[in-house]
Design an enzyme around this catalytic site. Structure first.
Site, PDB file in Angstrom:
ATOM      1  N   ARG A 226       0.860  -1.188   0.000  1.00 10.28           N
ATOM      2  CA  ARG A 226       0.000   0.000   0.000  1.00 10.28           C
ATOM      3  C   ARG A 226       0.892   1.232   0.000  1.00 10.28           C
ATOM      4  O   ARG A 226       1.999   1.216   0.560  1.00 10.28           O
ATOM      5  CB  ARG A 226      -0.873   0.036   1.260  1.00 10.28           C
ATOM      6  CG  ARG A 226      -2.007  -0.973   1.247  1.00 10.28           C
ATOM      7  CD  ARG A 226      -3.123  -0.556   0.284  1.00 10.28           C
ATOM      8  NE  ARG A 226      -4.246  -1.464   0.321  1.00 10.28           N
ATOM      9  CZ  ARG A 226      -4.465  -2.459  -0.554  1.00 10.28           C
ATOM     10  NH1 ARG A 226      -3.614  -2.688  -1.533  1.00 10.28           N
ATOM     11  NH2 ARG A 226      -5.543  -3.211  -0.462  1.00 10.28           N
ATOM     12  N   HIS A 274      -1.671   0.848  -9.503  1.00  8.30           N
ATOM     13  CA  HIS A 274      -2.345  -0.116  -8.607  1.00  8.30           C
ATOM     14  C   HIS A 274      -3.017  -1.228  -9.424  1.00  8.30           C
ATOM     15  O   HIS A 274      -4.219  -1.479  -9.311  1.00  8.30           O
ATOM     16  CB  HIS A 274      -3.368   0.592  -7.713  1.00  8.30           C
ATOM     17  CG  HIS A 274      -3.690  -0.190  -6.466  1.00  8.30           C
ATOM     18  ND1 HIS A 274      -3.857   0.382  -5.237  1.00  8.30           N
ATOM     19  CD2 HIS A 274      -3.880  -1.523  -6.261  1.00  8.30           C
ATOM     20  CE1 HIS A 274      -4.141  -0.556  -4.338  1.00  8.30           C
ATOM     21  NE2 HIS A 274      -4.155  -1.735  -4.948  1.00  8.30           N
TER      22      HIS A 274
HETATM   23  P1  NDP Z   1      -1.674 -11.899   4.347  1.00  6.92           P
HETATM   24  O1  NDP Z   1      -2.517 -11.419   5.468  1.00  6.92           O
HETATM   25  O2  NDP Z   1      -1.850 -13.296   3.861  1.00  6.92           O
HETATM   26  O3  NDP Z   1      -0.131 -11.723   4.741  1.00  6.92           O
HETATM   27  C1  NDP Z   1       0.359 -10.621   5.405  1.00  6.92           C
HETATM   28  C2  NDP Z   1       1.796 -10.888   5.830  1.00  6.92           C
HETATM   29  O4  NDP Z   1       2.330  -9.709   6.436  1.00  6.92           O
HETATM   30  C3  NDP Z   1       1.898 -12.009   6.867  1.00  6.92           C
HETATM   31  O5  NDP Z   1       3.040 -12.794   6.615  1.00  6.92           O
HETATM   32  C4  NDP Z   1       2.061 -11.241   8.175  1.00  6.92           C
HETATM   33  O6  NDP Z   1       2.765 -11.944   9.186  1.00  6.92           O
HETATM   34  C5  NDP Z   1       2.893 -10.059   7.702  1.00  6.92           C
HETATM   35  N1  NDP Z   1       2.785  -8.943   8.625  1.00  6.92           N
HETATM   36  C6  NDP Z   1       1.681  -8.243   8.997  1.00  6.92           C
HETATM   37  N2  NDP Z   1       1.995  -7.308   9.902  1.00  6.92           N
HETATM   38  C7  NDP Z   1       3.326  -7.417  10.115  1.00  6.92           C
HETATM   39  C8  NDP Z   1       4.239  -6.731  10.954  1.00  6.92           C
HETATM   40  N3  NDP Z   1       3.847  -5.733  11.759  1.00  6.92           N
HETATM   41  N4  NDP Z   1       5.532  -7.123  10.939  1.00  6.92           N
HETATM   42  C9  NDP Z   1       5.933  -8.131  10.156  1.00  6.92           C
HETATM   43  N5  NDP Z   1       5.116  -8.823   9.311  1.00  6.92           N
HETATM   44  C10 NDP Z   1       3.828  -8.461   9.317  1.00  6.92           C
HETATM   45  O7  NDP Z   1      -1.875 -10.866   3.154  1.00  6.92           O
HETATM   46  P2  NDP Z   1      -1.689 -11.095   1.580  1.00  6.92           P
HETATM   47  O8  NDP Z   1      -0.386 -11.743   1.340  1.00  6.92           O
HETATM   48  O9  NDP Z   1      -2.898 -11.721   1.000  1.00  6.92           O
HETATM   49  O10 NDP Z   1      -1.694  -9.574   1.066  1.00  6.92           O
HETATM   50  C11 NDP Z   1      -0.729  -8.651   1.531  1.00  6.92           C
HETATM   51  C12 NDP Z   1      -1.090  -7.248   1.098  1.00  6.92           C
HETATM   52  O11 NDP Z   1      -0.865  -7.073  -0.292  1.00  6.92           O
HETATM   53  C13 NDP Z   1      -2.557  -6.832   1.261  1.00  6.92           C
HETATM   54  O12 NDP Z   1      -2.863  -6.530   2.600  1.00  6.92           O
HETATM   55  C14 NDP Z   1      -2.624  -5.614   0.368  1.00  6.92           C
HETATM   56  O13 NDP Z   1      -2.245  -4.469   1.087  1.00  6.92           O
HETATM   57  C15 NDP Z   1      -1.574  -5.906  -0.706  1.00  6.92           C
HETATM   58  N6  NDP Z   1      -2.202  -6.166  -2.007  1.00  6.92           N
HETATM   59  C16 NDP Z   1      -1.905  -5.324  -3.038  1.00  6.92           C
HETATM   60  C17 NDP Z   1      -2.444  -5.529  -4.283  1.00  6.92           C
HETATM   61  C18 NDP Z   1      -2.070  -4.674  -5.426  1.00  6.92           C
HETATM   62  O14 NDP Z   1      -2.667  -4.803  -6.503  1.00  6.92           O
HETATM   63  N7  NDP Z   1      -1.076  -3.802  -5.284  1.00  6.92           N
HETATM   64  C19 NDP Z   1      -3.379  -6.634  -4.541  1.00  6.92           C
HETATM   65  C20 NDP Z   1      -3.608  -7.471  -3.401  1.00  6.92           C
HETATM   66  C21 NDP Z   1      -3.037  -7.225  -2.175  1.00  6.92           C
HETATM   67  P3  NDP Z   1       2.145 -13.297   9.806  1.00  6.92           P
HETATM   68  O15 NDP Z   1       2.231 -14.317   8.686  1.00  6.92           O
HETATM   69  O16 NDP Z   1       3.033 -13.636  10.922  1.00  6.92           O
HETATM   70  O17 NDP Z   1       0.727 -12.972  10.175  1.00  6.92           O
HETATM   71  C1  OXD Z   2      -6.329  -5.672  -3.015  1.00  9.20           C
HETATM   72  C2  OXD Z   2      -5.914  -4.674  -4.000  1.00  9.20           C
HETATM   73  O1  OXD Z   2      -6.057  -5.508  -1.842  1.00  9.20           O
HETATM   74  O2  OXD Z   2      -6.407  -4.707  -5.138  1.00  9.20           O
HETATM   75  O3  OXD Z   2      -6.920  -6.684  -3.439  1.00  9.20           O
HETATM   76  O4  OXD Z   2      -5.058  -3.839  -3.705  1.00  9.20           O
END
Ligand code: NDP
Ligand code: OXD
Length: 311
Positions: A226, A274
């Site tokens: 983000r 995005h």
């Molecule tokens: P998940 O919830 O599956 O994974 C999030 C990861 O981040 C986990 O490994 C989690 O750790 C880690 N995490 C969260 N908080 C912290 C922290 N404070 N310190 C260290 N690690 C942390 O999410 P997704 O993989 O499905 O998606 C990730 C992000 O990608 C979404 O939230 C979104 O913002 C972004 N996204 C962007 C898109 C785009 O088009 N640009 C499309 C889709 C998503 P743990 O495993 O230990 O919980």
């Molecule tokens: C999502 C995105 O979070 O599109 O799915 O960014």
């Protein structure tokens, strides 16, 4: 028997696919398009990217909010009663597109594409030595659904891959780090850093001057998480000082950015609007059908967020 109602508030073109899937695969459920009164407003379930304003009041019987995307940081979660579950999207197509994007961005930085783009624009022919993938260390911040899939794909190119998450992980062929205490060690061995974190109070502004300084000089950055993860003034300063050699950014603090945004014009930055990944309607509709049915059976809904963690 009355069928449970799911209100749909999103793009009508994609909505046609949702209606088709519900009609064919879920005759036990009723999908209705959002209107601020009547059946939709009284529904226990909502599917949306942008929910109606003042959601708790607009849908007083809401039990589960299904987000059309993977990230839920834009949703008014704190305004909803604790009993309302917030469910994010996990879809194989969404994961596959993100893997493509991350691989594209890492290869572009690994093979000096931002540099060659500038050289080309200046009419120069400036070959640089080719560095083997085995000598370029990739670090993923976020080892969730998307981070793990990207880590596996990058490993396949021969890059040494490491990942950082909140809780410990054990992943074949990936060096893993967990928690704030390991962040410096993780960063010091990362030549290309990828952000695939959710945006939460703990991760907002994490890509800042202090973090960039802990990377090896000349590291690259990919942000597909983000815009709020990066302090853009610090990012520009790190690029200008050479601490960062290039950045590929799918997300910015303001989307769309103003036309004169300095990151858009920076010679060593590639910005995409995005588009790294997107939910595909058929897979999303099926996830919601499964989630609603699980809820009706009194079972947990898969991919409901932990509201205390914010993701
Ligand atoms: P998940 O919830 O599956 O994974 C999030 C990861 O981040 C986990 O490994 C989690 O750790 C880690 N995490 C969260 N908080 C912290 C922290 N404070 N310190 C260290 N690690 C942390 O999410 P997704 O993989 O499905 O998606 C990730 C992000 O990608 C979404 O939230 C979104 O913002 C972004 N996204 C962007 C898109 C785009 O088009 N640009 C499309 C889709 C998503 P743990 O495993 O230990 O919980
Ligand atoms: C999502 C995105 O979070 O599109 O799915 O960014």
């Amino acid at each position: 028997m009355t069928r449970p109602v799911i209100a749909y508030k999103s793009d009508p073109v994609r909505g046609a696919v949702w209606h088709d899937i519900f009609a064919r695969e879920a005759p036990d459920l009723r999908l209705v398009d959002w209107t601020p009164d009547g059946e939709a407003a009284a529904a226990p379930y909502l599917v949306a990217w942008t929910p109606p304003p003042d959601l708790a009041r607009a849908m007083p019987r809401l039990q589960a909010l299904f987000c059309i995307g993977a990230g839920i940081d834009h949703l008014p979660v704190h305004e909803l009663p604790q009993t309302v579950q917030v469910v994010r999207m996990v879809d194989p197509n969404l994961t596959a597109s993100m893997v493509e994007y991350v691989v594209m961005a890492v290869l572009a930085l690994h093979r000096d594409l931002p540099f060659y783009r500038t050289e080309q624009a200046a009419g120069r022919w400036t070959p640089r030595p080719v560095r083997p993938a085995t000598e370029r260390r990739i670090g993923l911040m976020g080892l969730g659904v998307l981070g793990q899939a990207a880590a596996r794909a990058l490993s396949g190119f021969g890059f040494p891959v490491r990942g950082w998450s909140a809780s410990p992980k054990s992943l074949d062929g990936i060096e893993t780090f967990a928690g704030d205490a390991t962040l410096s060690h993780f960063l010091s061995g990362t030549d290309i850093l990828i952000c695939l974190l959710p945006l939460t109070p703990a991760t907002r502004g994490l890509l800042n001057r202090d973090l960039f300084a802990r990377l090896p000089s000349g590291a690259g950055l990919v942000n597909a998480g983000r815009g709020g993860h990066a302090v853009e003034a610090d990012l520009l300063a790190a690029l200008d000082s050479g601490q960062l050699s290039g950045a590929i950014l799918d997300v910015l603090a303001t989307e769309p950015p103003p036309a004169d945004h300095p990151l858009l014009a920076h010679p060593r930055v590639v910005v995409t609007p995005h588009v790294a990944s997107a939910t595909q309607p058929a897979g999303a509709a099926r996830q919601v059908i499964q989630g609603v049915r699980a809820h009706l059976r009194g079972e947990p809904i898969a991919h409901a967020i932990d509201r205390s963690q914010g993701y």
